[in-house]
Design an enzyme around this catalytic site. Structure first.
Site, PDB file in Angstrom:
ATOM      1  N   THR A  31       0.843  -1.206   0.000  1.00  0.00           N
ATOM      2  CA  THR A  31       0.000   0.000   0.000  1.00  0.00           C
ATOM      3  C   THR A  31       0.873   1.248   0.000  1.00  0.00           C
ATOM      4  O   THR A  31       0.559   2.240  -0.665  1.00  0.00           O
ATOM      5  CB  THR A  31      -0.949   0.001   1.220  1.00  0.00           C
ATOM      6  OG1 THR A  31      -1.676  -1.227   1.235  1.00  0.00           O
ATOM      7  CG2 THR A  31      -1.930   1.156   1.150  1.00  0.00           C
ATOM      8  N   ASP A 211      -4.377  -3.088  -7.099  1.00  0.00           N
ATOM      9  CA  ASP A 211      -3.971  -3.745  -5.856  1.00  0.00           C
ATOM     10  C   ASP A 211      -4.491  -5.184  -5.859  1.00  0.00           C
ATOM     11  O   ASP A 211      -5.490  -5.489  -6.501  1.00  0.00           O
ATOM     12  CB  ASP A 211      -4.578  -2.962  -4.685  1.00  0.00           C
ATOM     13  CG  ASP A 211      -4.044  -3.422  -3.339  1.00  0.00           C
ATOM     14  OD1 ASP A 211      -3.000  -4.081  -3.310  1.00  0.00           O
ATOM     15  OD2 ASP A 211      -4.696  -3.114  -2.322  1.00  0.00           O
ATOM     16  N   GLU A 212      -3.826  -6.078  -5.116  1.00  0.00           N
ATOM     17  CA  GLU A 212      -4.245  -7.496  -5.010  1.00  0.00           C
ATOM     18  C   GLU A 212      -4.480  -8.099  -6.405  1.00  0.00           C
ATOM     19  O   GLU A 212      -5.494  -8.756  -6.658  1.00  0.00           O
ATOM     20  CB  GLU A 212      -5.522  -7.631  -4.153  1.00  0.00           C
ATOM     21  CG  GLU A 212      -5.403  -7.061  -2.752  1.00  0.00           C
ATOM     22  CD  GLU A 212      -4.563  -7.915  -1.808  1.00  0.00           C
ATOM     23  OE1 GLU A 212      -3.890  -8.838  -2.287  1.00  0.00           O
ATOM     24  OE2 GLU A 212      -4.569  -7.637  -0.598  1.00  0.00           O
ATOM     25  N   GLN A 242      -0.381 -15.560  -2.373  1.00  0.00           N
ATOM     26  CA  GLN A 242      -1.577 -15.234  -1.589  1.00  0.00           C
ATOM     27  C   GLN A 242      -2.853 -15.304  -2.432  1.00  0.00           C
ATOM     28  O   GLN A 242      -3.863 -14.683  -2.092  1.00  0.00           O
ATOM     29  CB  GLN A 242      -1.444 -13.851  -0.954  1.00  0.00           C
ATOM     30  CG  GLN A 242      -0.350 -13.775   0.098  1.00  0.00           C
ATOM     31  CD  GLN A 242      -0.343 -12.452   0.831  1.00  0.00           C
ATOM     32  OE1 GLN A 242      -1.200 -12.163   1.647  1.00  0.00           O
ATOM     33  NE2 GLN A 242       0.642 -11.623   0.524  1.00  0.00           N
ATOM     34  N   ARG A 628      -0.121 -13.653   8.945  1.00  0.00           N
ATOM     35  CA  ARG A 628      -0.910 -12.634   9.663  1.00  0.00           C
ATOM     36  C   ARG A 628      -0.237 -12.282  10.994  1.00  0.00           C
ATOM     37  O   ARG A 628      -0.571 -11.289  11.624  1.00  0.00           O
ATOM     38  CB  ARG A 628      -2.330 -13.133   9.986  1.00  0.00           C
ATOM     39  CG  ARG A 628      -3.241 -13.493   8.822  1.00  0.00           C
ATOM     40  CD  ARG A 628      -3.289 -12.464   7.731  1.00  0.00           C
ATOM     41  NE  ARG A 628      -2.300 -12.752   6.705  1.00  0.00           N
ATOM     42  CZ  ARG A 628      -1.848 -11.862   5.826  1.00  0.00           C
ATOM     43  NH1 ARG A 628      -2.286 -10.633   5.843  1.00  0.00           N
ATOM     44  NH2 ARG A 628      -0.961 -12.198   4.914  1.00  0.00           N
TER      45      ARG A 628
END
Length: 699
Positions: A31, A211-212, A242, A628
């Site tokens: 980000t 993004d992603e 991911q 995480r």
């Protein structure tokens, strides 16, 4: 402009000459790279309004907008920061007329779609409609229309579904409505088939940041290509390790295609992780190791070795939950020299699992220990069909031009107004550029439908106007409670729920939700609950119509609730993009994570390609769970687990062995550690008391 960025991040920010793929490992600051690149593009002379940053959730878009604002100030408000779907809506509002859409078209939610499909397929069975919905969504994401889907149907079931899709599409056209998948498919149609529209949007967007990127589906990739043009003015940021949304159409093919479609593609890897300790990252790198690599990378951290990853075995699910609670208590009470005073709040802990049903036993254990928690990734109360039904009526009182709300209210409960009548009304409304509600009262409407159909529509329209009038004049808790009870009786909603459920128990549960919701609305009318914060306070009384207008604040309320000091229970899918100091990954058993595979748990020498792909996605899910964690990670499995009504022997997941934790890894029982801490604390208290007594008796 790029101060504070590492070398790889700076390279990604400064590369503006063509297509760029940034492989951003977990916790590597993606980000930050996107927001700094927006600033760099503006510095290089690109107007803010010609920059688009596309994310996958509204929450991610809001966070990115906020971060960009902190970096570039007022210019941030002109940058297009939105989801793929929101960009699609914008394109269709501006240019959808060439596809026959009015600018005020309606977007149907999943429940609206199910109802239309039940009608189009002639069934009352929701499960059947959901299967059709899933298949039609898959076809739309592949870019197929009903005719193309039927032409390549594999069997009779698919042929029948394709024909239902054709009838479903006819209804959407008549209602001037689109579904969620159309928000990608229709913009692609606009860009492909209308040269002037494509030229307009390519000129409007000088650089696109995605993004992603690993979560994009085939249609979204085609939209990106059409918008970016031959020069490939885009930066795709993602991580193939991911990619966990294959079940909803996301495809790693989009990463494979990029270097082929754009030979000049610049690939930059972000491998420094700023989130986790080396011990946690080593486990993550080891787990993901067996998966084939499109672009190999290895995460590293400068945060130090940290606590070893713990493996906790338990006798069964209840025992596993007790151990998780003991671990939370142990870490909160923990040794000040190792943990310091940081990371002791309840909000610093997360319990992650593969499937929603695993949460229940942990909720019970946390309640017993009086530990506050929230469940993330489950169904929100306000997503329940019965609550959405009532909100549809409220939305229509507040805004008569809300077509999806009109369609929901006019058909729930059924009132003898069929899809043929609604189709005629939709066509008429489209022709005269009216909302469905406005069209009801048009003097020209009698020319296109029978008197019986017209009378039914007029009766409904008058009833909505009457309800709006009464709701505007109903103030305070008691009056609102009485009004809502009378209204539910008038539309016979309780009977509607019981007629629509096979189980009386399920219907009773839904009716209880309705009564609870009405009580919630009434309390707001009485000023007992503040709309903006959800706090219980004394406030001014409001009219029922005023409170109905604040329903859109619910998303704001839920965002605020996320800041509460509570332990998080979450599915692995819902945890993506989040992080916590202490993570417990539970239920790491064969058959749960990885989820049951087709062939003997995938251990045979030869496995099918689809099974292998599923195993690889499950491995990525484990990787997401591990990454995480910031400071500590515990992975637990049970020796026995419930399967239906039986308890069966269970095996640890192959992923535990794949973490390749060294032999010095501590296999702990948190309760023993907690007992030792308490004993040590008691001993210190005794020592202090003895010292105080000795001092007092000294001459």
């Amino acid at each position: 402009m790029s101060s504070g960025l590492n070398f790889a991040q700076q390279e990604a920010v400064n590369y503006m000459h063509g297509p760029c793929l940034v492989l951003a490992g977990a916790g590597s600051g993606k980000t930050r790279v996107i927001t700094h690149k927006i600033a760099r593009l503006i510095q290089a002379g690109l107007e803010p309004k010609r920059i688009a940053a596309i994310t996958f959730t509204n929450k991610a878009a809001a966070e990115m907008r906020e971060r960009a604002k902190g970096l570039i100030g007022r210019d941030a408000k002109n940058v297009v920061v939105c989801t793929f779907h929101a960009l699609g809506v914008r394109m269709m509002r501006e240019d959808g007329a060439v596809l026959g859409l009015k600018p005020a078209f309606s977007i149907l939610d999943a429940d609206d779609v199910s109802k239309i499909l039940k009608d189009a397929g002639g069934t009352s069975d929701l499960a059947t409609a959901r299967i059709w919905q899933w298949t039609i969504s898959k076809w739309k994401n592949m870019g197929l229309n009903a005719e193309q889907a039927e032409a390549q149907a594999a069997d009779d079931n698919e042929r029948i579904t394709a024909r239902i899709m054709a009838r479903y599409e006819e209804r959407l056209v008549a209602y001037q409505s689109v579904d969620f998948d159309d928000l990608i498919g229709m913009p692609l149609k606009l860009l492909r088939e209308f040269d002037d529209v494509r030229a307009k949007w390519q000129a409007a967007l000088g650089h696109i940041l995605v993004d992603e990127y690993q979560d994009t589906n085939a249609t979204q990739y085609e939209v990106l290509k059409a918008l970016a043009g031959e020069r490939g003015r885009f930066t795709a940021v993602g991580d193939d390790d991911q990619s966990i949304y294959g079940w909803r159409g996301a495809t790693l093919d989009n990463l494979r295609k990029l270097p082929i479609d754009y030979p000049s593609l610049k690939v930059i890897k972000l491998e420094q992780n700023y989130r986790s300790t080396s011990a946690i990252l080593r486990a993550a790198n080891n787990v993901i190791g067996p998966n084939p690599k499109l672009f190999p990378k290895t995460l590293f951290s400068e945060l130090g070795e940290g606590e070893p990853v713990r493996v906790v075995d338990a006798d069964n699910e209840q025992h596993e939950a007790e151990r998780a609670v003991a671990r939370i208590q142990s870490l909160r009470a923990g040794d000040a020299s190792s943990q310091g005073q940081q990371f002791r709040e309840f909000r610093d802990f997360a319990i992650l699992y593969r499937a929603n049903h695993q949460a229940r036993v942990f909720e019970q254990a946390l309640r017993k220990a009086q530990i506050p928690y929230k469940v993330s990734g489950g169904q929100s109360f306000f997503d329940r069909a019965e609550i959405k039904d009532l909100c549809g009526w409220f939305r229509l009182w507040v805004n008569n031009d809300d077509d999806p709300a009109f369609l929901r209210a006019v058909t729930t409960p059924k009132r003898g107004i069929g899809h043929t009548t609604l189709a005629s009304l939709g066509t008429f409304a489209s022709q005269y550029k009216l909302s469905l509600f406005e069209a009801l009262f048009s003097p020209s409407l009698p020319s296109v439908m029978s008197k019986r159909a017209l009378d039914g529509l007029h009766e409904f329209g008058r009833y909505i106007n009457d309800l709006e009038y009464r709701a505007r004049r109903t103030t305070g808790a008691e009056a609102s409670r009485a009004f809502l009870a009378e209204w539910l009786k008038e539309i016979d909603y309780e009977k509607h729920l019981y007629d629509g459920e096979d189980s009386e128990q399920a219907a009773a549960s839904r009716w209880t939700n309705v009564l609870e919701f009405c009580d919630w609305m009434s309390q707001r009318c009485g000023g007992q609950i503040d709309d903006a914060s959800g706090a219980t306070i004394e406030n001014e009384s409001k009219s029922l119509l005023e409170v109905a207008q604040t329903i859109s604040l619910l998303s704001t309320i839920s965002e605020r609730e996320q800041e509460q000091n509570v332990v998080t229970l979450s599915t692995l899918h819902a945890s993506k993009g989040l992080e916590w100091p202490h993570v417990m990954l539970i239920g790491v058993n064969e058959g749960l994570l990885p989820f049951k595979l087709d062939d003997d748990n995938g251990r045979q020498e030869k496995v099918s390609e689809s099974t292998l792909e599923r195993l690889q996605e499950e491995r990525r899910l484990m990787y997401v769970g591990i990454t995480r964690a910031q400071r500590s990670l515990a992975v637990s499995w049970t020796k026995r687990r419930k399967q239906g009504r039986e308890t069966v022997a269970a095996q640890p997941s192959r992923f535990i062995a794949e973490m390749a934790l060294d032999k010095n890894t501590v296999r702990e029982d948190p309760r023993e550690k907690l007992k030792a801490l308490r004993a040590e604390f008691a001993r210190k208290v005794q020592d202090n008391a003895a010292a105080a007594a000795a001092a007092a008796s000294a001459p």
